[in-house]
Motif scaffolding. Sequence first.
Motif, PDB file in Angstrom:
ATOM      1  N   VAL A  12       0.852  -1.184   0.000  1.00 47.02           N
ATOM      2  CA  VAL A  12       0.000   0.000   0.000  1.00 47.02           C
ATOM      3  C   VAL A  12       0.893   1.241   0.000  1.00 47.02           C
ATOM      4  N   PRO A  13       0.591   2.249  -0.809  1.00 47.44           N
ATOM      5  CA  PRO A  13       1.414   3.472  -0.826  1.00 47.44           C
ATOM      6  C   PRO A  13       1.466   4.139   0.544  1.00 47.44           C
ATOM      7  N   GLU A  14       2.586   4.774   0.837  1.00 48.45           N
ATOM      8  CA  GLU A  14       2.762   5.429   2.130  1.00 48.45           C
ATOM      9  C   GLU A  14       1.662   6.447   2.403  1.00 48.45           C
ATOM     10  N   GLU A  15       1.314   7.242   1.390  1.00 41.13           N
ATOM     11  CA  GLU A  15       0.311   8.284   1.619  1.00 41.13           C
ATOM     12  C   GLU A  15      -1.060   7.690   1.947  1.00 41.13           C
ATOM     13  N   SER A  16      -1.359   6.515   1.399  1.00 37.79           N
ATOM     14  CA  SER A  16      -2.636   5.862   1.701  1.00 37.79           C
ATOM     15  C   SER A  16      -2.665   5.370   3.143  1.00 37.79           C
ATOM     16  N   VAL A  17      -1.543   4.820   3.600  1.00 39.29           N
ATOM     17  CA  VAL A  17      -1.445   4.367   4.990  1.00 39.29           C
ATOM     18  C   VAL A  17      -1.538   5.560   5.932  1.00 39.29           C
ATOM     19  N   ARG A  18      -0.831   6.632   5.598  1.00 42.30           N
ATOM     20  CA  ARG A  18      -0.865   7.841   6.435  1.00 42.30           C
ATOM     21  C   ARG A  18      -2.282   8.382   6.555  1.00 42.30           C
ATOM     22  N   ASP A  19      -2.966   8.507   5.427  1.00 41.13           N
ATOM     23  CA  ASP A  19      -4.321   9.060   5.443  1.00 41.13           C
ATOM     24  C   ASP A  19      -5.284   8.153   6.208  1.00 41.13           C
ATOM     25  N   ALA A  20      -5.135   6.842   6.039  1.00 34.11           N
ATOM     26  CA  ALA A  20      -6.027   5.900   6.723  1.00 34.11           C
ATOM     27  C   ALA A  20      -5.866   5.999   8.236  1.00 34.11           C
ATOM     28  N   SER A  63       3.545   5.658   8.687  1.00 37.66           N
ATOM     29  CA  SER A  63       3.419   5.347   7.260  1.00 37.66           C
ATOM     30  C   SER A  63       4.752   5.365   6.521  1.00 37.66           C
TER      31      SER A  63
END
Length: 234
Positions: A12-20, A63
């Motif tokens: 999973v992209p870092e930004e997706s993990v961060r946002d989640a 993330s």
Amino acid sequence: MAEGGPCSQESVPEESVRDAIEQACLRELEALKPGNVHVHAEGHGMTVDDFKASAAIAAAYLSRRSLSVGEKILHAVKDSVASVGCNTNLGIVLLCAPLAQAALAEGEGTLRQRLDRVLRSLSVDDARAVYKAIRIASPAGLGASPEHDVAHEPTVDLREAMAAAAGRDRIAFQYAHDFEDVFGLGVASWREALSVEIPGGMDEAEAAARVYLVFLGGFPDSHIERKYSAAVAQ
């Protein structure tokens, strides 16, 4: 990446993990949770803004693919405490770090299968970083432990240290039991809450409150138990 979905070789992209992670923290703040800080009631010397700031800080570190689980936890807790002046998210960070690492990991498997590999790979260095993070956060009711006390340098890997504490701390229990409560009771109660048919539909804040109550009814709060007593937690 679904918990029980098809295998994937893409992380999973870092930004997706961060946002989640950040969005989950914000939804949790909107839920009405007795005894906790939320948008309906502040307290314990903490504000909603403290938790929002901590959520952004923690999500940024959790993330980062380049950091180990222990490094994620230490940086997130250290900078959160430095920013808001108190412990707002130690438990959140401890729970999220292995899950984030699993989502970011390369290789095949569901999130839970990747999590298993993450947990089995935890090291003494991870334990050392987490011990330091716990000392920085200094959670109420921590006390002393006859085995693997966080006041001392660790001699075992993080999962083994958590296993030793699993009987008195529900977060430690997750590390020792493959996040059994999260993927079992947590996911099931979340899905059930969102499926409830009410006028206007169930929003995520109310669903989060329902999950909170399910956990509260299912297990005594180990933090309250350590801080006060088993009777009070019950």
